[in-house]
Design an enzyme around this catalytic site. Sequence first.
Site, PDB file in Angstrom:
ATOM      1  N   HIS A   1      39.899 -40.408 -24.975  1.00  0.00           N
ATOM      2  CA  HIS A   1      39.103 -39.186 -25.149  1.00  0.00           C
ATOM      3  C   HIS A   1      39.770 -38.199 -26.111  1.00  0.00           C
ATOM      4  CE1 HIS A   1      36.781 -39.894 -21.103  1.00  0.00           C
ATOM      5  NE2 HIS A   1      36.373 -40.679 -22.084  1.00  0.00           N
TER       6      HIS A   1
ATOM      7  N   TYR B   1      39.528 -25.085 -25.549  1.00  0.00           N
ATOM      8  CA  TYR B   1      40.586 -26.009 -25.965  1.00  0.00           C
ATOM      9  C   TYR B   1      41.854 -25.267 -26.395  1.00  0.00           C
ATOM     10  CZ  TYR B   1      37.345 -29.708 -25.202  1.00  0.00           C
ATOM     11  OH  TYR B   1      36.486 -30.570 -24.563  1.00  0.00           O
TER      12      TYR B   1
HETATM   13  C1  BJW Z   1      44.492 -36.758  -7.856  1.00  0.00           C
HETATM   14  C2  BJW Z   1      45.393 -35.745  -7.687  1.00  0.00           C
HETATM   15  C3  BJW Z   1      46.690 -36.141  -7.459  1.00  0.00           C
HETATM   16  C4  BJW Z   1      43.553 -34.808  -7.998  1.00  0.00           C
HETATM   17  N1  BJW Z   1      46.995 -37.434  -7.403  1.00  0.00           N
HETATM   18  N2  BJW Z   1      44.806 -38.038  -7.790  1.00  0.00           N
HETATM   19  C5  BJW Z   1      23.994 -41.940 -17.136  1.00  0.00           C
HETATM   20  C6  BJW Z   1      24.597 -43.016 -16.481  1.00  0.00           C
HETATM   21  C7  BJW Z   1      25.783 -43.586 -16.963  1.00  0.00           C
HETATM   22  C8  BJW Z   1      26.386 -43.082 -18.109  1.00  0.00           C
HETATM   23  C9  BJW Z   1      25.778 -42.015 -18.743  1.00  0.00           C
HETATM   24  C10 BJW Z   1      24.604 -41.454 -18.272  1.00  0.00           C
HETATM   25  N3  BJW Z   1      24.244 -40.428 -19.089  1.00  0.00           N
HETATM   26  C11 BJW Z   1      25.186 -40.334 -20.062  1.00  0.00           C
HETATM   27  C12 BJW Z   1      26.115 -41.285 -19.863  1.00  0.00           C
HETATM   28  C13 BJW Z   1      27.339 -41.535 -20.681  1.00  0.00           C
HETATM   29  C14 BJW Z   1      28.344 -40.394 -20.525  1.00  0.00           C
HETATM   30  C15 BJW Z   1      28.659 -40.197 -19.045  1.00  0.00           C
HETATM   31  O1  BJW Z   1      29.461 -40.889 -18.465  1.00  0.00           O
HETATM   32  N4  BJW Z   1      28.052 -39.190 -18.437  1.00  0.00           N
HETATM   33  C16 BJW Z   1      28.272 -38.934 -16.999  1.00  0.00           C
HETATM   34  C17 BJW Z   1      28.113 -37.451 -16.739  1.00  0.00           C
HETATM   35  C18 BJW Z   1      27.312 -39.804 -16.201  1.00  0.00           C
HETATM   36  N5  BJW Z   1      29.534 -40.811 -21.256  1.00  0.00           N
HETATM   37  C19 BJW Z   1      29.665 -40.539 -22.545  1.00  0.00           C
HETATM   38  O2  BJW Z   1      28.868 -39.880 -23.168  1.00  0.00           O
HETATM   39  C20 BJW Z   1      30.890 -41.147 -23.218  1.00  0.00           C
HETATM   40  N6  BJW Z   1      30.482 -41.858 -24.384  1.00  0.00           N
HETATM   41  C21 BJW Z   1      29.733 -42.964 -24.317  1.00  0.00           C
HETATM   42  O3  BJW Z   1      29.344 -43.437 -23.265  1.00  0.00           O
HETATM   43  O4  BJW Z   1      29.474 -43.500 -25.553  1.00  0.00           O
HETATM   44  C22 BJW Z   1      28.692 -44.712 -25.608  1.00  0.00           C
HETATM   45  C23 BJW Z   1      29.582 -45.875 -25.905  1.00  0.00           C
HETATM   46  C24 BJW Z   1      30.548 -46.252 -24.998  1.00  0.00           C
HETATM   47  C25 BJW Z   1      31.363 -47.364 -25.266  1.00  0.00           C
HETATM   48  C26 BJW Z   1      31.196 -48.062 -26.427  1.00  0.00           C
HETATM   49  C27 BJW Z   1      30.221 -47.677 -27.342  1.00  0.00           C
HETATM   50  C28 BJW Z   1      29.411 -46.583 -27.072  1.00  0.00           C
HETATM   51  C29 BJW Z   1      31.861 -40.063 -23.640  1.00  0.00           C
HETATM   52  C30 BJW Z   1      32.485 -39.400 -22.461  1.00  0.00           C
HETATM   53  C31 BJW Z   1      33.400 -38.266 -22.932  1.00  0.00           C
HETATM   54  C32 BJW Z   1      34.003 -37.511 -21.770  1.00  0.00           C
HETATM   55  N7  BJW Z   1      34.702 -36.384 -22.286  1.00  0.00           N
HETATM   56  C33 BJW Z   1      35.468 -35.544 -21.377  1.00  0.00           C
HETATM   57  C34 BJW Z   1      36.031 -34.364 -22.215  1.00  0.00           C
HETATM   58  C35 BJW Z   1      37.164 -34.872 -23.117  1.00  0.00           C
HETATM   59  C36 BJW Z   1      37.922 -33.772 -23.733  1.00  0.00           C
HETATM   60  C37 BJW Z   1      38.499 -32.837 -22.691  1.00  0.00           C
HETATM   61  O5  BJW Z   1      39.446 -33.188 -21.959  1.00  0.00           O
HETATM   62  O6  BJW Z   1      37.996 -31.698 -22.631  1.00  0.00           O
HETATM   63  O7  BJW Z   1      36.556 -36.298 -20.798  1.00  0.00           O
HETATM   64  S1  BJW Z   1      34.563 -34.964 -19.949  1.00  0.00           S
HETATM   65  C38 BJW Z   1      35.925 -35.065 -18.830  1.00  0.00           C
HETATM   66  O8  BJW Z   1      35.678 -36.093 -17.817  1.00  0.00           O
HETATM   67  C39 BJW Z   1      37.112 -35.573 -19.668  1.00  0.00           C
HETATM   68  C40 BJW Z   1      37.765 -36.533 -18.719  1.00  0.00           C
HETATM   69  O9  BJW Z   1      38.592 -37.433 -19.434  1.00  0.00           O
HETATM   70  C41 BJW Z   1      36.598 -37.189 -18.027  1.00  0.00           C
HETATM   71  C42 BJW Z   1      36.926 -37.856 -16.724  1.00  0.00           C
HETATM   72  O10 BJW Z   1      37.438 -36.935 -15.802  1.00  0.00           O
HETATM   73  P1  BJW Z   1      38.568 -37.384 -14.790  1.00  0.00           P
HETATM   74  O11 BJW Z   1      39.835 -37.641 -15.522  1.00  0.00           O
HETATM   75  O12 BJW Z   1      38.081 -38.476 -13.943  1.00  0.00           O
HETATM   76  O13 BJW Z   1      38.785 -36.019 -13.961  1.00  0.00           O
HETATM   77  P2  BJW Z   1      38.028 -35.523 -12.642  1.00  0.00           P
HETATM   78  O14 BJW Z   1      38.333 -34.086 -12.493  1.00  0.00           O
HETATM   79  O15 BJW Z   1      36.620 -35.924 -12.637  1.00  0.00           O
HETATM   80  O16 BJW Z   1      38.737 -36.357 -11.457  1.00  0.00           O
HETATM   81  C43 BJW Z   1      40.112 -36.171 -11.108  1.00  0.00           C
HETATM   82  C44 BJW Z   1      40.432 -37.101  -9.970  1.00  0.00           C
HETATM   83  O17 BJW Z   1      41.808 -36.977  -9.694  1.00  0.00           O
HETATM   84  C45 BJW Z   1      39.662 -36.752  -8.675  1.00  0.00           C
HETATM   85  O18 BJW Z   1      39.140 -37.958  -8.098  1.00  0.00           O
HETATM   86  C46 BJW Z   1      40.740 -36.175  -7.762  1.00  0.00           C
HETATM   87  O19 BJW Z   1      40.565 -36.496  -6.385  1.00  0.00           O
HETATM   88  C47 BJW Z   1      41.975 -36.876  -8.296  1.00  0.00           C
HETATM   89  N8  BJW Z   1      43.200 -36.123  -8.069  1.00  0.00           N
HETATM   90  N9  BJW Z   1      44.685 -34.513  -7.788  1.00  0.00           N
HETATM   91  C48 BJW Z   1      45.965 -38.336  -7.575  1.00  0.00           C
HETATM   92  N10 BJW Z   1      47.644 -35.196  -7.252  1.00  0.00           N
END
Ligand code: BJW
Length: 232
Positions: free
Chosen positions: A105, A52
Amino acid sequence: MRVVVLTGAGISAESGVPTFRDADGLWEGHRVEDVATPQAFDADPGTVHRFYDARRAALAGVEPNPAHVALAELERALGPDLLLVTQNIDDLHERGGSTAVLHMHGRLLSALCAECGARCPWEGPMITAGPCALCGVAALRPDVVWFGEVPLGMDRIQAALERAEVFCSIGTSGAVYPAAGFVQYARAHGAGTVELNLVPSEGTHHFADARHGPASQLVPAWVDEVLSEVRA
Ligand code: BJW
């Protein structure tokens, strides 16, 4: 028109901020799933702080791109009828002119005390942080939401999705919940849905309209469409 916009790492990619799951997504050989957990922080706080601290330092070398700027223009036109939710912890929406961004986040420029829950603005490295100014315990951590933690502002997001006429998802892979489920929730409550992403996301089939290409081109064009509809 009531609009909810969700942004992810892809909107900041053309500003020079790496995404998580594209080819350059690894940090020092770690997947984000390995460093963005409370367990990783407990086991090795130094490694997680370095991750970070490096990203916080890199903010100084990046600028908002036309996609951030276009969303700020949308905010000026729609006011409270727009809810801009970002999964990003950078400050590029604010620097692009948006004033009411919900960072579900968390934010790089904030520290959270794991002992007393106090938050304070933060610049510079956190690895060398002293104790919390409020409770005096050395328990400061990045103010971000890790896997297994509850994202911020969920009640407000849920309420806005229920009332939205349009839900637009920009630059997110649809790999992380709950954000990946917003499209189905909004659609079930009657919203039109649009995806603007470089390539089809994991959830692309849930969107009524999916457009693929760089955010710097797709977002300004979509904002122009919305503005002409609003002003007609
Ligand atoms: C372009 C481009 C250009 C490139 N133009 N586009 C099993 C099933 C379902 C869910 C779960 C499960 N097991 C566990 C879970 C829940 C879990 C989860 O989802 N896990 C998965 C691995 C399945 N989630 C959690 O634990 C969350 N909490 C939760 O669910 O609590 C329960 C609850 C919810 C609601 C109410 C009450 C209770 C917490 C999730 C926290 C995620 N944290 C992170 C780190 C944050 C800090 C940091 O930044 O370091 O968040 S992980 C990381 O992923 C970060 C991001 O915000 C997040 C999403 O990533 P993002 O933004 O989508 O990036 P990429 O790289 O994946 O994609 C980029 C996209 O852009 C790509 O498609 C490219 O093609 C595109 N792109 N260039 C347009 N120029």
